[in-house]
Design a protein around this motif. Structure first.
Motif, PDB file in Angstrom:
ATOM      1  N   UNK A 167      32.901   7.413 -13.808  1.00 53.51           N
ATOM      2  CA  UNK A 167      31.632   7.167 -14.507  1.00 53.51           C
ATOM      3  C   UNK A 167      31.851   6.041 -15.517  1.00 53.51           C
ATOM      4  N   UNK A 168      31.917   4.791 -15.037  1.00 52.29           N
ATOM      5  CA  UNK A 168      32.298   3.684 -15.927  1.00 52.29           C
ATOM      6  C   UNK A 168      31.374   3.517 -17.126  1.00 52.29           C
ATOM      7  N   UNK A 169      30.073   3.620 -16.909  1.00 54.64           N
ATOM      8  CA  UNK A 169      29.178   3.336 -18.023  1.00 54.64           C
ATOM      9  C   UNK A 169      29.276   4.421 -19.092  1.00 54.64           C
ATOM     10  N   UNK A 170      29.341   5.673 -18.641  1.00 49.75           N
ATOM     11  CA  UNK A 170      29.453   6.763 -19.609  1.00 49.75           C
ATOM     12  C   UNK A 170      30.728   6.612 -20.422  1.00 49.75           C
ATOM     13  N   UNK A 171      31.839   6.293 -19.747  1.00 46.80           N
ATOM     14  CA  UNK A 171      33.065   6.217 -20.544  1.00 46.80           C
ATOM     15  C   UNK A 171      33.060   4.975 -21.425  1.00 46.80           C
ATOM     16  N   UNK A 172      32.321   3.953 -21.012  1.00 51.24           N
ATOM     17  CA  UNK A 172      32.166   2.804 -21.905  1.00 51.24           C
ATOM     18  C   UNK A 172      31.420   3.217 -23.181  1.00 51.24           C
ATOM     19  N   UNK A 173      30.338   3.975 -23.012  1.00 53.07           N
ATOM     20  CA  UNK A 173      29.599   4.442 -24.194  1.00 53.07           C
ATOM     21  C   UNK A 173      30.515   5.286 -25.079  1.00 53.07           C
ATOM     22  N   UNK A 174      31.364   6.083 -24.448  1.00 54.74           N
ATOM     23  CA  UNK A 174      32.277   6.910 -25.235  1.00 54.74           C
ATOM     24  C   UNK A 174      33.238   6.030 -26.047  1.00 54.74           C
ATOM     25  N   UNK A 175      33.738   4.957 -25.422  1.00 53.40           N
ATOM     26  CA  UNK A 175      34.648   4.060 -26.165  1.00 53.40           C
ATOM     27  C   UNK A 175      33.916   3.433 -27.352  1.00 53.40           C
ATOM     28  N   UNK A 177      29.049  -6.174 -12.250  1.00 48.88           N
ATOM     29  CA  UNK A 177      29.908  -5.007 -12.290  1.00 48.88           C
ATOM     30  C   UNK A 177      31.121  -5.353 -13.149  1.00 48.88           C
ATOM     31  N   UNK A 178      31.489  -4.455 -14.049  1.00 44.54           N
ATOM     32  CA  UNK A 178      32.642  -4.734 -14.898  1.00 44.54           C
ATOM     33  C   UNK A 178      33.925  -4.499 -14.113  1.00 44.54           C
ATOM     34  N   UNK A 179      34.943  -5.287 -14.462  1.00 45.26           N
ATOM     35  CA  UNK A 179      36.245  -5.021 -13.857  1.00 45.26           C
ATOM     36  C   UNK A 179      37.082  -4.305 -14.904  1.00 45.26           C
ATOM     37  N   UNK A 180      38.338  -4.064 -14.583  1.00 38.95           N
ATOM     38  CA  UNK A 180      39.170  -3.381 -15.565  1.00 38.95           C
ATOM     39  C   UNK A 180      40.440  -4.172 -15.807  1.00 38.95           C
TER      40      UNK A 180
END
Lengths: 554, 230, 300
Positions: free
Chosen positions: C137-145, C215-218
């Protein structure tokens, strides 16, 4: 072809009665270093934001802005993000991620760079900025200057062609600001990145600039090479703009010895000019003892005796046997490096924390025995950040609330202050919708409602433009005229040199070398004004432009 | 990802969840079942949030509100058992809708657990605060929630529901017979805390909801989030 | 966020490995009732903590955990009167040996879970946790960061606001509770207004640096290395055996209606060995690192 062609740009925010930018036109060539100056509210931020599509504010835009001959909206999105970098004013607000590493890679991740690409860019970027030591730190552990470097590096990671910077050093201390500007200079010189920057610290940026653009009330009043700019300001009709001229240049321009000498801006250039102009003669020594006598006789208002303070049991002592007395009617300025404990001392004095040992008293009365309300009769505290004080929807409500709690029954008190501080225009606005200078005045009004004898100011000139600083100084003079004593903590030597009566320095937990302002600055080597560093060799008593001129008899 | 591949993934995960559930049910592992159930209940919110388009402003808004909800206890440090987290979550939901409400609640719970240490209670807290936000958002346009009394009843009831859900993890996991006496004693044991939570909600909602609604509505305009509700 | 922190041993493995380990072991605490299994879990949980930080983190909270476990162990016989061996009567209810044993089982499993969570928090730090969920869940974990980034910032602002309020007479010691509540809310009021105002710039800065373009990469390369693969394979084999056995009734112990002899068989021994192998993985990995530093490297 010019990199940016800005033609007849007029812009108004939604619901605004007047345009923020009016008929602005100028070109930026590739490799330029453009210094954008002008008073707060003249439209600098608005103009900078127009130059990058992603951060353009909503509103009505007329005229054209071409980047490499194309309209900004027509440029490919990725190219626009990569080629045009933007650094904002506040170092804290523009950081998104939790660690330095994450923040640096943030922009590259957004654009979908591969891990290999990112690693390679990081490998170049981190040593260039010298960030190896703090690469894995969390953002909140960094100083303001370091944060702003992280912001710059994160933008540089995309290898931009242009950097737009909106007063990037306004919130930094002098050392952080210097490091930032030097890095910027390096980027300009070594990587030939075009730079467009708004900035108030002209002394430091002016030598780097290849073009100067002046904005006043949304109009572009000057756009061209820096050479004639300062002279034009000096001879121009707007007296308030003279404050923008660095002090050494002011001195030069005041002496009317124009010849063919170039305008000096730095201490080094200033000394060269003085030698060439034949002014390198010893001035007569007149001391200031006469002036200082008055203040020394005044009654002691605030006395700190042998304060010891530390935040927790096993942490270093911040204050060690600190003693300080502030006299009735003076304007005292306390200097000190970062982390020297200046703010801690203020917190002790205003009662946010209590010293472990030692005594603080006002007019002989111990502070420990005072209630917060009683204390507010003695001290008005104006913290660095005005936002901390705002709890209401309008400025008026905020003032009325404070009035009711501390000045109830004193008819006309509020109206008087509103007039003294000239904040009548902003009374019905939201405290967050007014400018920083106005916010500061509102906070001063809040503090003054209790009618304190002493006004304590924590770095009040930080982020103010030169003209606002001058206005602020006049305000302080007016308050002193009303019998207030002023205690300021600051990094702003030039400001203190002109207006403070006494100065001291906090070092190693103690206040050292408390002296009358001029002798304090005269005896310092690093910690003194540009003028003193320039002319001190010949005129040991001169610390301001006026001093030097008076002693030269021009 | 191709449709077939996605179908395969979703299908196999679903199958595993179903088989595990069946097994746990048979063996009376109610805690494991309930964990599966709440995970499945939260999943659609995350999937929807991942799939739709989101403005940068909205990301920042959710993060700020969740951070405020997570640290909102700090000014009340000397008063034990007072926490305005629920109040902040409800306010966020009333202005920005159920999805934002859910995310603010859920992320606030997760983040405070990331800082304080996770435990078996983490998913339950995420679920409870998330659902508190979601239900507040669902009801936000009803006549009931427009009145102060309605908001207060909502806050009061959720004060208790929250505690009850939080009791579930150990009641389900560590009591052999889920009889009424077990539930009643667990809920009596936590009654004092639940009541404090409910009363604090009512207190905050009565005195401060109007002010907060004003601030957040102002922000909604400023952030340009007025149009769709997500 | 990359593998260059000063981590060693089990913490230095790919986060998926350690996360999976804890999922399986904590589930095992709930699945198994056999005294030997419960005791093994209990010992492993404590040993694991000891190999990570010498038990420092555990030391802080162990008292509370023992208390919770005791409550659970004692509560069961009070609520349940199942079982044939009545020991005595309490408030007219029979207290049975079986119910006590059952309660003790619960106490052990709760205690082991809590202790394992202490180890979990030391090993699966939040950045690893977010990395794991970042790919799902990339977007959710981005919000968490971003939320985590805001927390220290907002805390500092909160303290600054409270300091100013204190100067103006708020937060006096010995004040009324209601007054304190109001003052605390005033703090939050300022914080929320101010921070939401400032955060508009955060959003601008995100957009300026390309957030939302695609799309974001990592940036993180957390690929499985050889060691991860070996350990993961051991875990896969042992774990599969573990669950097959569990669903086949291994590791169980029925106390009702009457305490039986503790079951023991060759099949169980096999199952128990795979259970033990799985459990001991981090301890062996950590032990190996410890030995290397003590005996091998020191000779160089």
């Amino acid at each position: 072809m010019a990199l940016y062609q800005i033609e007849n740009v007029t812009f108004a925010y939604p619901n605004a009665t007047k345009a923020s930018l009016a008929q602005v036109s100028f070109n930026v060539e590739e490799g330029d270093f453009v210094l954008l100056c002008g008073p707060s509210g003249s439209g600098k931020t608005t103009l900078l934001r127009q130059l990058k599509h992603e951060v353009q504010p909503e509103g009505a835009l007329e005229g054209t802005i071409l980047y490499k001959g194309n309209l900004l909206a027509d440029i490919d999105q990725t190219a626009s993000i990569e080629e045009i970098g933007f650094v904002f004013q506040d170092p804290d607000n523009q950081i998104v991620m939790h660690t330095v590493w994450q923040e640096l890679t943030f922009s590259m991740e957004n654009l979908g760079y591969t891990t290999t690409q990112i690693e390679r860019r990081m490998g170049e970027l981190v040593p260039f900025f010298g960030m190896e030591e703090w690469l894995f730190r969390e953002i909140h552990e960094l100083s303001g200057g370091q944060k702003q470097l992280v912001n710059l590096a994160s933008v540089m990671a995309l290898q931009p062609k242009v950097l737009l910077l909106d007063e990037p050093t306004a919130q930094l201390d002098p050392i952080g600001a210097k490091a930032f500007l030097q890095m910027l200079h390096r980027i300009h010189e070594e990587l030939a990145v075009t730079i467009i920057m708004s900035e108030h610290r002209l002394e430091e940026v002016y030598p780097y600039a290849s073009t100067v653009v002046m904005l006043q009330n949304g109009r572009c009043t000057y756009a061209g090479t820096p050479g004639p700019f300062l002279e034009q300001l000096w001879h121009g009709e707007h007296r308030e703009l003279q404050h923008y001229i660095p002090s050494i240049a002011q001195l030069f321009l005041s002496t009317n010895v124009m010849d063919d000498l170039p305008l000096p801006l730095t201490v080094k250039q200033g000394k060269q000019w003085i030698r060439k102009a034949g002014k390198d003669k010893k001035g007569e020594c007149e001391l200031f003892d006469g002036e200082s006598g008055l203040v020394n006789d005044a009654e002691v208002l605030l006395q700190c005796r042998k304060l010891h303070f530390q935040y927790a049991e096993h942490t270093p002592k911040v204050l060690k046997e600190l003693s300080l007395s502030i006299r009735q009617g003076e304007f005292f300025t306390l200097f000190g490096g970062n982390g020297s404990g200046k703010s801690t001392l203020l917190h002790n004095i205003v009662g946010i924390v209590t010293p472990q040992r030692g005594k603080i008293s006002f007019a002989g009365k111990s502070m420990k025995k005072m209630s917060a309300k009683e204390r507010s009769k003695w001290i008005g505290y104006v913290a660095q950040n005005p936002a901390l004080y705002f709890t209401k929807e309008t400025v008026r409500e905020q003032l009325v609330e404070r009035y009711e709690s501390v000045a109830q029954g004193q008819e006309g008190k509020l109206e008087e202050l509103i007039q003294v501080l000239s904040i009548a225009d902003v009374l019905d606005r939201h405290p967050f919708d007014i400018s920083g200078g106005e916010q500061q005045k509102v906070v001063i009004a809040l503090a003054l409602l209790a009618d304190p004898a002493l006004l304590i100011l924590d770095e009040p000139t930080k982020g103010l433009d030169p003209y606002s600083k001058q206005q602020f100084a006049l305000l302080l003079e007016r308050l002193r005229g009303l019998g207030k004593t002023i205690f300021m903590v600051s990094h702003d030597i030039e400001f203190a040199a002109q207006y403070a009566t006494r100065c001291g320095m906090l070092f190693n937990g103690k206040v050292i070398s408390v002296e009358e302002t001029k002798s304090f600055l005269r005896d310092n080597y690093f910690y003194t004004t540009m003028i003193h560093r320039t002319v001190g060799e010949w005129l040991p008593n001169a610390v301001t432009v006026e001093d030097a001129l008076a002693q030269w008899g021009t | 990802m191709g449709h077939l591949k996605r179908f395969f993934y979703v299908g196999s995960i679903g199958l595993i969840v179903f088989l595990l559930g069946l097994e746990f049910w048979k063996e009376q592992h109610y805690l494991l079942i309930s964990l599966l159930v709440i995970s499945c209940a939260m999943l659609p919110f995350f999937i929807h949030f991942e799939k739709r388009s989101v403005k940068a402003e909205e990301i920042v808004l959710i993060a700020i509100l969740a951070a405020i909800a997570a640290i909102s206890r700090v000014p009340f440090a000397p008063l034990p058992s007072v926490q305005p987290t629920s109040f902040v979550v409800i306010m966020a939901a009333l202005v920005f809708g159920g999805e934002v409400g859910f995310l603010v609640g859920c992320i606030a719970a997760l983040v405070s657990n990331l800082f304080l240490g996770q435990g078996p209670w983490t998913p339950w807290q995420m679920f409870s605060w998330g659902m508190m936000g979601f239900t507040a958002g669902l009801l936000k346009d009803t006549v009931f929630m427009k009145t102060l009394l309605g908001k207060n009843i909502f806050g009061f009831v959720w004060g208790f529901v929250f505690g009850w859900v939080m009791n579930l993890w150990f009641v389900l996991g560590f009591f052999e017979e889920l009889t009424w006496p077990v539930f009643v004693s667990a809920y009596t044991a936590s009654f004092r805390f639940d009541l404090a939570h409910a009363v604090a909600n009512v207190f905050f909602l009565t005195l401060f909801s109007a002010g907060w609604l004003k601030i957040l509505t102002r922000v909604k305009v400023k952030y340009g989030l007025l149009k769709p509700d997500g | 966020m990359v593998r260059n922190r000063s981590e060693s041993g089990f913490s230095a493995l790919h986060p998926a490995v350690s996360f999976l380990y804890f999922v399986v072991v904590i589930t095992a605490c709930l699945l198994f009732k056999h005294p030997l299994y419960l005791y093994t879990l209990f010992m492993v949980a404590i040993l694991l903590n000891w190999t990570i930080d010498g038990g420092k983190a555990l030391h802080k909270s162990i008292k509370g955990y023992v208390f919770m476990a005791l409550i659970i162990a004692l509560a069961n016989p009070l609520f349940s009167s199942r079982g044939a061996t009545i020991l005595f009567y309490l408030f007219d209810r029979p207290v049975t040996l079986e119910a006590i044993v059952y309660g003790v089982q619960f106490g052990f499993s709760l205690f082991s879970i809590l202790v394992l969570f202490v180890a979990y928090n030391l090993i699966v730090t939040y950045d690893k946790f977010l990395y794991l969920f970042g790919s799902i869940v990339p977007r959710t974990s981005f919000v968490v960061i971003v939320t985590i980034r805001f927390i220290p910032l907002l805390k500092r602002r909160l303290q600054d606001i409270m300091a100013i309020q204190k100067v103006q007479g708020a937060f006096q010691e010995g004040g009324k509770k209601k007054r304190h509540l109001k003052e605390g809310m005033a703090t939050l009021h300022t914080l929320v207004t101010w921070s939401l105002e400032e955060a508009l710039m955060t959003a601008s800065s995100m957009r300026a640096r390309g957030y939302g373009v695609g799309k974001r990469s990592s940036a993180i390369r957390y690929a499985l290395d050889e060691r991860d693969v070996i350990i993961l394979s051991i875990m896969a084999i042992a774990g599969t055996l573990l669950f097959i056995g569990a669903f086949g009734g291994m590791g169980q112990y029925e106390v009702y209606p009457q305490l039986q002899e503790i079951p023991f068989s060759a099949r169980m021994l096999f199952h128990y060995s795979s259970f033990l192998i799985f459990l001991l993985i981090p301890i062996i990995v950590n032990g190996k690192v410890w030995l290397e530093w003590r005996f091998i490297r020191s000779k160089m």
